[in-house]
Structures are given as C-alpha cells and as structure tokens.
Design an enzyme around this catalytic site. Structure first.
Site, PDB file in Angstrom:
ATOM      1  N   PHE A 150      46.264  70.266  37.068  1.00  0.00           N
ATOM      2  CA  PHE A 150      47.479  69.485  36.834  1.00  0.00           C
ATOM      3  C   PHE A 150      47.853  68.703  38.088  1.00  0.00           C
ATOM      4  O   PHE A 150      47.957  69.255  39.173  1.00  0.00           O
ATOM      5  CB  PHE A 150      48.623  70.416  36.421  1.00  0.00           C
ATOM      6  CG  PHE A 150      49.930  69.708  36.219  1.00  0.00           C
ATOM      7  CD1 PHE A 150      50.088  68.789  35.190  1.00  0.00           C
ATOM      8  CD2 PHE A 150      51.005  69.938  37.075  1.00  0.00           C
ATOM      9  CE1 PHE A 150      51.297  68.128  35.009  1.00  0.00           C
ATOM     10  CE2 PHE A 150      52.214  69.282  36.902  1.00  0.00           C
ATOM     11  CZ  PHE A 150      52.358  68.369  35.858  1.00  0.00           C
ATOM     12  N   GLN A 151      48.054  67.420  37.921  1.00  0.00           N
ATOM     13  CA  GLN A 151      48.420  66.490  38.990  1.00  0.00           C
ATOM     14  C   GLN A 151      47.397  66.477  40.130  1.00  0.00           C
ATOM     15  O   GLN A 151      47.741  66.275  41.297  1.00  0.00           O
ATOM     16  CB  GLN A 151      49.822  66.797  39.534  1.00  0.00           C
ATOM     17  CG  GLN A 151      50.919  66.455  38.526  1.00  0.00           C
ATOM     18  CD  GLN A 151      52.311  66.464  39.105  1.00  0.00           C
ATOM     19  OE1 GLN A 151      52.579  67.147  40.088  1.00  0.00           O
ATOM     20  NE2 GLN A 151      53.211  65.699  38.509  1.00  0.00           N
ATOM     21  N   LYS A 170      47.695  72.834  48.720  1.00  0.00           N
ATOM     22  CA  LYS A 170      48.773  73.822  48.649  1.00  0.00           C
ATOM     23  C   LYS A 170      48.339  75.132  49.306  1.00  0.00           C
ATOM     24  O   LYS A 170      49.148  75.840  49.933  1.00  0.00           O
ATOM     25  CB  LYS A 170      49.158  74.048  47.189  1.00  0.00           C
ATOM     26  CG  LYS A 170      50.522  74.676  47.003  1.00  0.00           C
ATOM     27  CD  LYS A 170      50.981  74.572  45.563  1.00  0.00           C
ATOM     28  CE  LYS A 170      52.422  75.069  45.427  1.00  0.00           C
ATOM     29  NZ  LYS A 170      52.912  74.948  44.024  1.00  0.00           N
ATOM     30  N   MET A 213      56.552  31.186  42.197  1.00  0.00           N
ATOM     31  CA  MET A 213      55.314  30.648  42.734  1.00  0.00           C
ATOM     32  C   MET A 213      54.278  30.447  41.640  1.00  0.00           C
ATOM     33  O   MET A 213      53.546  29.447  41.627  1.00  0.00           O
ATOM     34  CB  MET A 213      54.754  31.553  43.833  1.00  0.00           C
ATOM     35  CG  MET A 213      53.568  30.957  44.580  1.00  0.00           C
ATOM     36  SD  MET A 213      53.959  29.429  45.469  1.00  0.00           S
ATOM     37  CE  MET A 213      54.596  30.080  47.006  1.00  0.00           C
ATOM     38  N   GLU A 256      57.753  56.652  45.041  1.00  0.00           N
ATOM     39  CA  GLU A 256      56.905  56.820  46.226  1.00  0.00           C
ATOM     40  C   GLU A 256      56.477  55.494  46.850  1.00  0.00           C
ATOM     41  O   GLU A 256      56.291  55.421  48.064  1.00  0.00           O
ATOM     42  CB  GLU A 256      55.672  57.656  45.881  1.00  0.00           C
ATOM     43  CG  GLU A 256      55.963  59.106  45.574  1.00  0.00           C
ATOM     44  CD  GLU A 256      56.280  59.372  44.111  1.00  0.00           C
ATOM     45  OE1 GLU A 256      56.434  60.546  43.739  1.00  0.00           O
ATOM     46  OE2 GLU A 256      56.358  58.392  43.337  1.00  0.00           O
TER      47      GLU A 256
END
Length: 599
Positions: A130-131, A180, A496, A68
């Site tokens: 969940f999630q 949802k 760096m 993502e």
C-alpha cells in the site's frame, strides 16, 4: 589499565556514550544539526514515525501545506530567496510522486533542495505494498542524487551527504527516501557523520590559463557581450560581475534566471535576451564578436535556432557544471568554476591588459546598441476591448512596490511581462520557474520566500490559469501568518497558449478559455475565493484604480491579500521570436521586424 583510565591519565575526558535514538529521531536531529529551521511538509503513514519527534522539536518550524507539490515549491522559494537549502517532507507513494514536479523544477533551475520521503518497510519493497512507489528510481533523472535508506544507522550520514550535495557545486535537489523500518529502528547517534562520496568532487577554482585567455578575448573584442545567467545569482556573484561590466565596458544581458544579477539601471544593461527578450539584447548577441557566458547554459529560449545563433561570436563559457560547457554551443574558451571565483580571477587579468595595452575602444559598438535602444524600447499598445493592459498593471506594481520587494511569478504571459516591465536592481528579488516552466509555482514559492525573508514585501504575480493549480496554499499562508500579496493577472484564458493560437492557428481557440473574469458569471470569483481562505480579496477593473488598489494591498500585513486585476485577453507578449527560428527574425510587435545594420 582500562581505556577510560588511560584517557584520564593522559589528561583527557572519556567521550560521552553515544546516544541511542530511533531513526526518526535521527532525521530530525540531523536537520537540527545542519541548522535547518523551516520545513514544509504533509504527513502520511510511511513518514508518520518522523512526524512524532518533529512535533517535539523546538528548533524546527514545520509548515503544513495542502499539497506536496506546494511543499516542494515552497522549499524552492525559501532557497531561492534566502540562499539556504530548502527542505520538504512527504510520505510514500502519492505523497512522494506529488513532489516530482518540484524536484524537476529545482533541478532545471539549480535550486538547492532536500526532500525527505517515507517509504514502506524494507521487507515490503517490491511487493506493491500500500502506497509503495519507487521514488528513487522515478527521481534519479530529475535530481542531483537520490538515496534509499533501509538501515537506521545510515540516516545521519545520508541526510548530511544529501544536504552537502544539494548546496555545493551546481546546486540542485537531492531526495532521501527512508523506509519505515529504518525510521523505527535504533542507532547510536554521532555527529558529524563521515561522508562517503568518492565520486562527488565539485570543482570551484577556475584554471588560471583559461582565465588569462578569456581576458585576452575581452581585450581584443570589438563587440563584446556579457551574458549573465542564473548561475551568477546562485554563486552570489552579482556585485563582482557588475564590476567586470564596469571595467570592460561590454554590453550586458541578463537571462530570465539571471534578472537582477546586474542592476537594470546599469548603463550597459540591455535587458533580457531570448524568445521574449528586448530587441537590443537579442540584437547584441546576434551581432557580437565575443560572448562571455557567466552561469548561463545557452537554453533554446535564449538561442532560438542554435545554428544561426550569434554566428560571428567567439564564446567564453564559464560554469560550475562541466556538463554544461559546450553542451549546446561549443566554447572557444571553457572555464569550469564557481562564477564568483572565475570573475574575481578575471578582473585583475583584464586590468593588467588595460594597463599594458590600453582600454579597448567600443565607441562604434555602443553607437549601434544605443540606436537600437532608442528605436525599439519596450512598450505596449492600448487594448481594444476596454479592459486594462496587463503590462501597465505589472509595471505600476514594480514602480510602487519598488526594487526591495521580492517578485515571484507563475508561468506564461504574466511571467514574461514581469521579467520585462519590472526593474530588478538586486539578486534574489525575481523568482520564477525558468527551465521547466511550471504552472502553479508562484503561490507556494512566494510562501517559501516570505518564510525566508519575513520582513520583505513578497508579491506573487500569477495568472488565472496558474493560480488555480496551487491556490489552496493560501490556506497555509493564512493559518501560518505568512502575509504574501498576490497580483492576479486575470485575462480569463490560458494567455500564452491563446497568443500562439492567435498567431499560428488562425485564432482557433481550442480549450483555452477559462471564464474567470470576462463573463457575467465568474468561476471562480477570486475575491470570494480569497475571503473563503481567510485572505483579503480586492478587484481592479479600471486603470485609474491600479495605484489605489495596490496601495490598499500594501497596507494590509496581517493576512494574505489577493488582487483580481481583470485585464484584456487580447494583450500579447512582444517582442517575440517564434519557436525554432533564428533570433534574426525577432518581431518587435505584430507585423514589425526590427532593422539593424553593422557599422
């Protein structure tokens, strides 16, 4: 008489019955109505209802990423190169939290982004389902705004409002988190929806009195500098700002985010200011009696120690975001407005003063600046270990690919060398993570840029450290016919950080060696990795082969190409202003401090 009959009697047609669709369908329909043609995303349970109508859409191309964060950076690259709002989609929980880095990056660099995430059902919010993750709460400090949608009927308005917020005023990222429940619910779809944004009124037109005052400042200045920032590019104001430079004769510096806004070939352009800016650019700001900042925010990497920055300069600060005015450096003349509108108004005001009072004599100022140009040009010293100088690789790439290509960098030494040694002649040809400094930006952002500009040559210039954070998106590029080209500046270290360890930690290289190119074992072997991803892998270890291997890469346009340039790990970025000190302490090279005097 019925209402329908009355409409017929008045000569009008009865309006069509509103279409009844699901919230998920409304998300896709809304994007289609807004003209969105490309989205980057990764499906999961909470966003799955939306992926069903997305599968059926004939107007939207969905690009399935491998992470993502890649979706977010790809949307950023799409927006930065193409000038449109970038769109990305993710599921709830870890899918949404993986977007956070890209959202923060877009917020710092004023990139218009619309992120749509799925959320657990409305009745499950707060139950640690969940999630489940409070992505709206998590992203509020990092976005222009974040919406939570729990009712299907609100989806068109929220999507439309988010898109509007992202692209207007100071551009930035907006998140729409859709439960949802809302996705599977139904609504009567009407377009366009009404916006309800009573507190959001971005100002565009500048105040004419402030513009006239700024013109007077330019007329009276003896050592003026135009400091051109990323806001100039976001507003599409490069051409008009160049005209202002021509009219005033002022020196021009372009910040890291503003590179390309004024062509590097312009005779008044002194380069990039700041921690790794050119000596003439840094010195010009320090010795200026007037700085006209156009879409720049006086970032610490530009100013160094703020208390000693440009001590003799009056400040004209123009920015579309009023929160930036006087945030770091107090503005003597504050101008809130879009840079295009500000400069368009400023040009006739300056011209009128010239006609009445004559053109200012800046001969002495340019004598000083030209001496600095002659005495302190950008360059590098040969390496001691027999390996290639990374600066030479990057400079040759810019010279061969030319100013029409798009260059997208990661973060670190290769980023600074790319900003220094490639000549940028056009806006939107230099993309990088400026404010947040996000390693892993280059590959997915280059992918997004290529999607926005499919006929343009796109080069990702990445380091071996950055590359290993998001190189899985090469699979996305290979499978979706997105033939980016990658110049991998492989110094086998976190360059760096290693430079700072060399300069400030007595060479104690604590955990910065990556062993990707200088040892008998290559972990990973980038050529084999490229081939495993369905790309072409090339390697270059000798300076005499640089031109040929770049030419080989440019001839391949049916697949992504990765060139593993094995370069010296001891090369450093110069000039350099150490963090927290005055820009007067800039070092031209190790042990060399520039000398300049006022006339």
């Amino acid at each position: 008489m019925s209402e329908d009959t009355a409409k017929v009697n008045r000569g009008g047609d009865a309006p069509p019955e509103p279409e009844r669709i699901t919230g998920a369908q409304a998300i896709i329909r809304s994007l289609e109505e807004l003209g969105v043609e490309t989205v980057f995303g990764l499906p999961g349970g909470a966003i799955l209802p939306t992926y069903d109508p997305l599968f059926a859409s004939e107007r939207i191309r969905h690009i399935l990423v491998r992470h993502e964060q890649g979706a977010g950076h790809a949307a950023e690259g799409f927006a930065a190169a193409g000038g449109e709002v970038g769109v990305c989609i993710a599921t709830s929980g870890p899918g949404a939290t993986n977007l956070i880095t890209a959202l923060a990056n877009a917020n710092m660099d004023s990139t218009p982004l619309l992120a749509i995430t799925g959320q657990v059902g409305a009745t499950m919010i707060g139950t640690d389902a969940f999630q489940e993750a409070d992505i709206v709460g998590a992203t509020m400090p990092l976005t222009k705004h974040s919406f939570l949608v729990t009712d299907a009927k609100d989806i068109p308005a929220r999507i439309s409002e988010a898109y509007y917020i992202a692209r207007t005023g100071r551009p930035g990222p907006v998140l729409v988190d859709v439960t949802k429940t809302a996705q599977v619910g139904e609504l009567e779809f009407n377009w366009p929806p009404e916006h309800h944004l009573p507190g959001y009124k971005p100002r565009v037109r500048p105040h004419h009195r402030q513009v006239r005052t700024a013109a007077r400042e330019l007329q009276e200045a003896k050592r003026p500098v135009l400091m051109v920032g990323g806001g100039t590019i976001r507003s599409g104001a490069g051409e008009v700002v160049t005209r202002l430079a021509d009219l005033t004769g002022a020196a021009v510096v372009t910040t890291l985010m503003g590179r390309g806004a004024v062509p590097d070939s312009h005779p008044q352009h002194l380069g990039m200011p700041g921690m790794h800016g050119s000596v003439p650019a840094v010195a010009a700001l320090q010795r200026a009696d007037l700085i006209v900042a156009l879409g720049a925010r006086f970032d610490d990497r530009v100013t160094g120690d703020l208390q000693t920055f440009a001590p003799g300069a009056r400040i004209v600060h123009a920015d579309i975001d009023p929160a930036e005015i006087s945030k770091n450096r107090t503005a003597d003349v504050p101008i809130v407005g879009d840079i295009s509108d500000v400069v368009e108004a400023l040009l006739p005001a300056v011209r009128a003063l010239h006609e009445r009072e004559g053109t200012p004599d800046l001969t002495s100022w340019w004598r000083q600046l030209n001496a600095l140009r002659e005495n302190y040009p950008l360059g590098w010293t040969p390496t001691d270990d027999g390996l290639m100088a990374p600066q030479e690789v990057i400079q040759r790439l810019g010279q061969i690919a030319g100013p029409d290509a798009i260059y997208v960098s990661g973060v670190g030494q290769h980023q600074m060398w790319s900003a220094q040694f490639i000549s940028y002649e056009k806006p939107q040809t230099w993309l990088n993570s400026g404010g947040l400094g996000t390693m892993g930006y280059a590959i997915p952002a280059a992918m997004g840029a290529k999607c926005a500009k499919p006929d343009t040559e796109v080069w990702a210039i990445d380091g071996d450290g950055c590359f290993q954070m998001t190189n899985q998106e090469l699979a996305t590029c290979a499978l979706n016919d997105i033939p980016i080209k990658v110049a991998l500046i492989n110094n086998s270290s976190l360059g760096m950080v290693r430079q700072w360890q060399t300069l400030f930690y007595d060479g104690r290289y604590s955990h910065t060696e990556l062993e990707t190119g200088h040892e008998s074992r290559l972990i990973p072997d980038f050529v084999k990795l490229a081939e495993a991803y369905g790309c072409v892998g090339l390697r270059c270890t000798r300076p005499e082969d640089i031109d040929d291997v770049i030419a080989q890469a440019r001839e391949i346009n049916d697949r992504p190409v990765i060139i593993d340039f094995v370069v010296s790990r001891d090369a450093m970025v110069w000039p350099m202003v150490p963090a927290g000190v005055s820009n007067d302490e800039i070092q031209y090279a190790r042990g060399i401090t520039p000398q300049w005097e006022d006339e």
